[in-house]
Design a protein around this motif. Structure first.
Motif, PDB file in Angstrom:
ATOM      1  N   MET A   1     -16.754   2.103  20.239  1.00  0.00           N
ATOM      2  CA  MET A   1     -16.420   3.059  20.767  1.00  0.00           C
ATOM      3  C   MET A   1     -17.582   4.241  21.136  1.00  0.00           C
ATOM      4  SD  MET A   1     -13.237   5.793  20.355  1.00  0.00           S
ATOM      5  CE  MET A   1     -11.943   4.538  20.260  1.00  0.00           C
ATOM      6  N   LYS A   2     -18.233   4.277  19.907  1.00  0.00           N
ATOM      7  CA  LYS A   2     -19.385   5.312  20.019  1.00  0.00           C
ATOM      8  C   LYS A   2     -20.322   4.574  20.907  1.00  0.00           C
ATOM      9  CE  LYS A   2     -22.439   8.237  18.244  1.00  0.00           C
ATOM     10  NZ  LYS A   2     -22.424   9.613  18.628  1.00  0.00           N
ATOM     11  N   LEU A   3     -20.640   3.430  20.680  1.00  0.00           N
ATOM     12  CA  LEU A   3     -21.491   2.697  21.549  1.00  0.00           C
ATOM     13  C   LEU A   3     -21.222   2.772  22.964  1.00  0.00           C
ATOM     14  CD1 LEU A   3     -22.694  -0.321  19.313  1.00  0.00           C
ATOM     15  CD2 LEU A   3     -24.006   1.949  19.625  1.00  0.00           C
ATOM     16  N   SER A   4     -20.020   2.902  23.391  1.00  0.00           N
ATOM     17  CA  SER A   4     -19.420   2.910  24.789  1.00  0.00           C
ATOM     18  C   SER A   4     -20.050   4.056  25.697  1.00  0.00           C
ATOM     19  CB  SER A   4     -17.860   2.565  24.725  1.00  0.00           C
ATOM     20  OG  SER A   4     -17.265   3.764  24.453  1.00  0.00           O
ATOM     21  N   ASP A   5     -20.239   4.993  24.925  1.00  0.00           N
ATOM     22  CA  ASP A   5     -20.812   6.442  25.700  1.00  0.00           C
ATOM     23  C   ASP A   5     -19.495   6.979  26.492  1.00  0.00           C
ATOM     24  OD1 ASP A   5     -22.578   8.275  25.643  1.00  0.00           O
ATOM     25  OD2 ASP A   5     -23.267   7.416  27.909  1.00  0.00           O
ATOM     26  N   GLY A   6     -18.453   7.161  25.693  1.00  0.00           N
ATOM     27  CA  GLY A   6     -17.319   7.802  26.573  1.00  0.00           C
ATOM     28  C   GLY A   6     -16.638   6.777  27.411  1.00  0.00           C
ATOM     29  N   PHE A   7     -16.760   5.285  27.205  1.00  0.00           N
ATOM     30  CA  PHE A   7     -16.263   4.441  28.029  1.00  0.00           C
ATOM     31  C   PHE A   7     -16.787   4.175  29.209  1.00  0.00           C
ATOM     32  CE2 PHE A   7     -12.391   5.561  25.097  1.00  0.00           C
ATOM     33  CZ  PHE A   7     -12.341   4.345  24.595  1.00  0.00           C
ATOM     34  N   THR A   8     -18.139   4.526  29.330  1.00  0.00           N
ATOM     35  CA  THR A   8     -18.843   4.242  30.425  1.00  0.00           C
ATOM     36  C   THR A   8     -19.549   3.217  30.250  1.00  0.00           C
ATOM     37  OG1 THR A   8     -20.833   5.691  29.683  1.00  0.00           O
ATOM     38  CG2 THR A   8     -19.109   6.742  30.825  1.00  0.00           C
ATOM     39  N   ARG A   9     -19.877   2.410  29.314  1.00  0.00           N
ATOM     40  CA  ARG A   9     -20.474   1.060  29.060  1.00  0.00           C
ATOM     41  C   ARG A   9     -19.573   0.080  29.164  1.00  0.00           C
ATOM     42  NH1 ARG A   9     -24.349   1.486  24.691  1.00  0.00           N
ATOM     43  NH2 ARG A   9     -25.316  -0.305  25.510  1.00  0.00           N
ATOM     44  N   PRO A  10     -19.549  -1.056  29.691  1.00  0.00           N
ATOM     45  CA  PRO A  10     -18.526  -1.924  30.208  1.00  0.00           C
ATOM     46  C   PRO A  10     -18.366  -2.796  28.718  1.00  0.00           C
ATOM     47  CG  PRO A  10     -19.644  -1.968  32.148  1.00  0.00           C
ATOM     48  CD  PRO A  10     -20.349  -1.026  31.319  1.00  0.00           C
ATOM     49  N   LEU A  11     -19.647  -3.403  28.537  1.00  0.00           N
ATOM     50  CA  LEU A  11     -19.448  -4.410  27.231  1.00  0.00           C
ATOM     51  C   LEU A  11     -18.920  -3.704  25.941  1.00  0.00           C
ATOM     52  CD1 LEU A  11     -19.781  -7.187  26.080  1.00  0.00           C
ATOM     53  CD2 LEU A  11     -22.002  -6.669  25.600  1.00  0.00           C
ATOM     54  N   PRO A  12     -19.445  -2.571  25.236  1.00  0.00           N
ATOM     55  CA  PRO A  12     -19.000  -1.885  24.166  1.00  0.00           C
ATOM     56  C   PRO A  12     -17.385  -1.609  24.445  1.00  0.00           C
ATOM     57  CG  PRO A  12     -21.303  -1.020  24.731  1.00  0.00           C
ATOM     58  CD  PRO A  12     -20.744  -2.059  25.794  1.00  0.00           C
ATOM     59  N   THR A  13     -16.949  -1.166  25.550  1.00  0.00           N
ATOM     60  CA  THR A  13     -15.696  -0.757  26.135  1.00  0.00           C
ATOM     61  C   THR A  13     -14.823  -1.830  26.002  1.00  0.00           C
ATOM     62  OG1 THR A  13     -16.375   1.048  27.589  1.00  0.00           O
ATOM     63  CG2 THR A  13     -14.450   0.376  27.822  1.00  0.00           C
ATOM     64  N   ALA A  14     -15.371  -3.013  26.179  1.00  0.00           N
ATOM     65  CA  ALA A  14     -14.393  -4.201  26.110  1.00  0.00           C
ATOM     66  C   ALA A  14     -14.109  -4.699  24.942  1.00  0.00           C
ATOM     67  CB  ALA A  14     -14.810  -5.475  27.043  1.00  0.00           C
ATOM     68  N   ILE A  15     -15.124  -4.691  24.036  1.00  0.00           N
ATOM     69  CA  ILE A  15     -15.062  -5.103  22.531  1.00  0.00           C
ATOM     70  C   ILE A  15     -14.155  -4.171  21.883  1.00  0.00           C
ATOM     71  CG2 ILE A  15     -16.457  -5.087  20.419  1.00  0.00           C
ATOM     72  CD1 ILE A  15     -18.714  -6.377  22.015  1.00  0.00           C
ATOM     73  N   THR A  16     -14.456  -2.672  22.231  1.00  0.00           N
ATOM     74  CA  THR A  16     -13.461  -1.632  21.710  1.00  0.00           C
ATOM     75  C   THR A  16     -12.050  -2.292  21.900  1.00  0.00           C
ATOM     76  OG1 THR A  16     -15.234   0.058  21.975  1.00  0.00           O
ATOM     77  CG2 THR A  16     -12.926   0.689  21.694  1.00  0.00           C
ATOM     78  N   ILE A  17     -11.546  -2.325  23.122  1.00  0.00           N
ATOM     79  CA  ILE A  17     -10.217  -2.548  23.558  1.00  0.00           C
ATOM     80  C   ILE A  17      -9.645  -3.857  22.695  1.00  0.00           C
ATOM     81  CG2 ILE A  17      -8.651  -3.388  25.410  1.00  0.00           C
ATOM     82  CD1 ILE A  17     -10.609  -1.393  27.193  1.00  0.00           C
ATOM     83  N   VAL A  18     -10.605  -4.929  22.651  1.00  0.00           N
ATOM     84  CA  VAL A  18     -10.030  -6.014  22.220  1.00  0.00           C
ATOM     85  C   VAL A  18      -9.829  -5.747  20.735  1.00  0.00           C
ATOM     86  CG1 VAL A  18     -10.986  -8.490  21.506  1.00  0.00           C
ATOM     87  CG2 VAL A  18     -11.077  -7.657  23.739  1.00  0.00           C
ATOM     88  N   ALA A  19     -10.782  -5.132  20.093  1.00  0.00           N
ATOM     89  CA  ALA A  19     -10.983  -5.014  18.642  1.00  0.00           C
ATOM     90  C   ALA A  19      -9.725  -4.180  18.035  1.00  0.00           C
ATOM     91  CB  ALA A  19     -12.174  -4.186  18.132  1.00  0.00           C
ATOM     92  N   VAL A  20      -9.433  -2.992  19.089  1.00  0.00           N
ATOM     93  CA  VAL A  20      -8.327  -2.052  18.535  1.00  0.00           C
ATOM     94  C   VAL A  20      -6.977  -2.850  18.532  1.00  0.00           C
ATOM     95  CG1 VAL A  20      -7.807  -0.907  20.753  1.00  0.00           C
ATOM     96  CG2 VAL A  20      -7.539   0.356  18.670  1.00  0.00           C
TER      97      VAL A  20
END
Length: 104
Positions: A20-39
């Motif tokens: 989530m930190k790496l997603s930069d406020g959910f603006t970066r697709p890969l970290p955002t996708a990993i965040t969603i799956v992991a949560v």
């Protein structure tokens, strides 16, 4: 088995907090996708573990693993500061997790 699922859920909490930190406020697709799956996976495993474990114990240990793990990831990979107060807080979390485990 519930303890193993809870531990894995805690590890996944570290993953989603970090990405989530790496997603930069959910603006970066890969970290955002990993965040969603992991949560989703973390919550599903926590819910499964709670079938056999007390709510307070399971939730405290899950959040403790996540908090301590995020603390370590922040220091090791994100350049966050190591201060005596932060180290004391981490030590108290570890003590709390241990005591919760012993009490159940």
């Amino acid at each position: 088995m519930a303890w193993i699922l809870l531990f894995i859920a805690g590890l996944l909490e570290i993953v989603w907090a970090s990405t989530m930190k790496l997603s930069d406020g959910f603006t970066r697709p890969l970290p955002t996708a990993i965040t969603i799956v992991a949560v989703i996976a973390s919550f599903a495993l926590l819910a499964t573990a709670m079938r056999q474990l007390p709510l307070g114990t399971a939730y405290a240990i899950w959040t403790g693993i996540g908090a301590l793990g995020a603390f370590v990831v922040g220091i090791a990979f994100l350049g966050e500061a190591i201060t005596p107060a932060r180290l004391l807080a981490a030590a108290l979390i570890v003590c709390g997790i241990g005591l919760m485990k012993l009490s159940s």
